[in-house]
Enzyme design. Structure first.
Site, mmCIF file in Angstrom:
data_model
loop_
_atom_site.group_PDB
_atom_site.id
_atom_site.type_symbol
_atom_site.label_atom_id
_atom_site.label_comp_id
_atom_site.label_asym_id
_atom_site.label_seq_id
_atom_site.Cartn_x
_atom_site.Cartn_y
_atom_site.Cartn_z
ATOM 1 N N GLU A 52 8.326 -0.768 -0.701
ATOM 2 C CA GLU A 52 8.407 -0.725 -2.323
ATOM 3 C C GLU A 52 9.538 -1.588 -2.568
ATOM 4 O OE1 GLU A 52 6.796 3.559 -3.581
ATOM 5 O OE2 GLU A 52 8.804 3.747 -2.452
HETATM 6 C C1 LIG Z 1 6.597 4.723 2.438
HETATM 7 C C2 LIG Z 1 6.971 5.446 1.204
HETATM 8 N N1 LIG Z 1 7.865 5.161 0.109
HETATM 9 C C3 LIG Z 1 7.618 5.909 -0.951
HETATM 10 C C4 LIG Z 1 6.280 6.591 -0.635
HETATM 11 O O1 LIG Z 1 6.045 6.527 0.880
HETATM 12 O O2 LIG Z 1 6.145 8.089 -1.019
HETATM 13 C C5 LIG Z 1 7.276 8.997 -0.791
HETATM 14 C C6 LIG Z 1 6.721 10.340 -1.376
HETATM 15 O O3 LIG Z 1 5.477 10.776 -0.883
HETATM 16 C C7 LIG Z 1 8.399 8.547 -1.159
HETATM 17 O O4 LIG Z 1 9.683 9.365 -0.799
HETATM 18 C C8 LIG Z 1 8.799 7.107 -0.375
HETATM 19 O O5 LIG Z 1 9.905 6.647 -0.783
#
Ligand SMILES: CC1=[NH+][C@H]2[C@@H](O1)O[C@H](CO)[C@@H](O)[C@@H]2O
Length: 494
Positions: free
Chosen positions: A306
């Site tokens: 992200e």
């Molecule tokens: C790999 C990833 N990045 C995000 C995503 O997973 O969802 C999570 C919550 O389900 C969140 O905490 C995390 O920062």
């Protein structure tokens, strides 16, 4: 008293051969026999059994041929058991666990535990009897890497809480603990060369309550404890996104030299290290060096997820500078699958976390030779609510009841990523909504054992109606252990 059944073991073993008239009773005269390499597992088993049986259970050197008691031997195992498997033989006169490595003996001990009554898990002396069903088990894992991830950044968990989770995941032969140590809301590991990361960046947590951090000695304690349960810790330093705690701690890490305020909300994707600054790579090199020095295991996870506030080009530039720093420390890089955009070395392990059953970049990486760690969010994310009435957890990837967590095949989930390209499975547990070990246990049990079985047992044994019965038999054990599990209506609890 009902004797446990070999058919109740989770993960289900590769081969079980019950034998009638071969039940074994542990008594006050039982001894535990070890060889030089199996002393650690011997002491672990002795402590566990002494606690609940009240028996002395002396640990002695194994005779050349076992004739009584419980023997832990590193010779004579069935060749199919490999480095992590074991052979367990129970007769009226003796219990023998054979393996090629101590980790295999440890796995065999977890199975032996489940063949004893639930009372064996008690922390106080129980009356018994301590009967083990007779027969043979020959067992070994499908995937070498079976992981549980714990986010200690959104909410901080104490050393003791982490140790308890280590004990709980070891029951199901999970052998890696991935600690998500840094994120926007908190930096949880002391870095001597950048002290404010922990002292300032670790002060808060989601919701604004006091956070915390592990000193390097406390972190060493967690690593050693996990190792004593044959669990390798995989530390994660998430970057270049999910870095607000670091950016808030050191103004120079920001492109505009202004430190942003610390964040205690749960938004994602707004932070990025400053890709164009030299200081960024001095920072990353210092952090990777110190974390690698604290990591006896082979893996170092660099996050990479992200990075929505990092341009595509900058993301690739950053990874091309950082991945070599991991290799220079002699570690194998792991990262969320977003890292495939930087065409990482084929030794790097992308961790698939999205919900789709195809991903071109991951498929291309697998074709190049990268092995993929499977954590699809709509199957393996233990922070997803069970259903709409679950108090804790998130729901962006959908609801995950126990059957959903169990009914998928890691070796066939992603198109173009077959069995031989799968590194293993891992169950992430993000802590935006989790405050303590009770919350962790409610989300992890009973779904963590489901993921653990997918990682250990042959695909040919996967069968929900059989699994739910075996899961039900775990309920009384969790009750004795005080595990605050979710009593899913999908499981016929005893
Ligand atoms: C790999 C990833 N990045 C995000 C995503 O997973 O969802 C999570 C919550 O389900 C969140 O905490 C995390 O920062």
């Amino acid at each position: 008293v009902q004797v446990a059944s070999m058919q109740d073991v989770v993960p289900v073993p590769v081969r079980t051969e019950p034998a009638t008239g071969a039940d074994h009773a542990i008594t006050s005269g039982t001894a535990i026999y070890i060889q030089p390499g199996s002393a650690g597992v011997g002491d672990y088993l002795a402590a566990l059994l002494r606690r609940s049986t009240g028996y002395p259970l002396p640990v002695k050197t194994a005779p050349s041929t076992p004739t009584d008691g419980i023997s832990l031997l590193l010779t004579g195992a069935d060749p199919t058991v490999g480095n992590q498997g074991y052979q367990l033989d129970v007769t009226a006169s003796a219990v023998v666990i054979r393996a090629n490595q101590p980790a295999g003996l440890f796995a065999g001990v977890q199975t032996l535990r489940q063949l004893l009554p639930a009372a064996v898990e008690s922390t106080s002396t129980q009356p018994g009897p301590w009967t083990i069903p007779g027969g043979r088990i020959v067992d070994h894992p499908r995937f070498a890497y079976r992981g549980a991830h714990l986010d200690v950044a959104r909410h901080f968990f104490t050393v003791d809480e982490v140790k308890r989770y280590v004990d709980e995941i070891s029951l199901y032969k999970v052998n890696h603990l991935h600690l998500h140590l840094t994120d926007d809301q908190g930096w949880r590991i002391q870095i001597n060369s950048w002290p404010r990361l922990a002292t300032y960046g670790g002060e808060l947590e989601v919701g604004g309550t006091p956070g915390g951090y592990y000193t390097q000695d406390q972190y060493r304690d967690i690593v050693a404890y996990a190792q004593s349960r044959h669990i390798t810790v995989v530390p994660e330093i998430d970057m270049p996104g999910h870095t607000n705690a670091a950016l808030a701690s050191y103004a120079e890490l920001n492109c505009n030299n202004v430190a942003p305020p610390r964040r205690t909300d749960i938004q994602v994707g707004y932070s990025s290290l400053c890709i164009g600054k030299d200081v960024t790579y001095r920072f990353v090199a210092d952090v990777i060096r110190e974390v690698a020095a604290l990591t006896p295991g082979p893996y170092l996870h660099i996050g990479g997820d992200e990075a929505n506030s990092t341009s595509q080009q900058d993301y690739v530039t950053f990874l091309n500078k950082v991945l070599p720093l991991v290799q220079q420390q002699g570690k194998t890089a792991m990262g969320w699958h977003d890292i495939v955009d930087a065409t990482p070395p084929t030794s790097a392990v992308p961790q698939y976390w999205q919900t789709g059953t195809s991903h071109a970049g991951v498929q291309a990486a697998a074709r190049r030779g990268n092995k993929i760690l499977m954590s699809p969010a709509n199957k393996a994310y233990l922070d997803m609510k069970y259903n709409s009435s679950t108090r804790l957890g998130l729901s962006w990837a959908g609801f995950i009841e126990v059957q959903t967590a169990y009914e998928w095949n890691p070796g066939a989930y992603l198109s173009g990523v077959g069995e031989s390209q799968v590194f293993g499975v891992e169950a992430p547990l993000w802590s935006e909504t989790l405050l303590n070990i009770d919350d962790i246990e409610f989300m992890a049990f009973p779904r963590l054992p489901a993921i653990a079985e997918l990682g250990w047992s042959p695909q040919s044994t996967h069968n929900w109606s059989a699994f739910r019965q075996r899961l039900a038999a775990q309920g009384p054990r969790w009750q004795v252990m005080g595990v605050d599990f979710y009593r899913s209506s999908q499981v016929p609890w005893d």
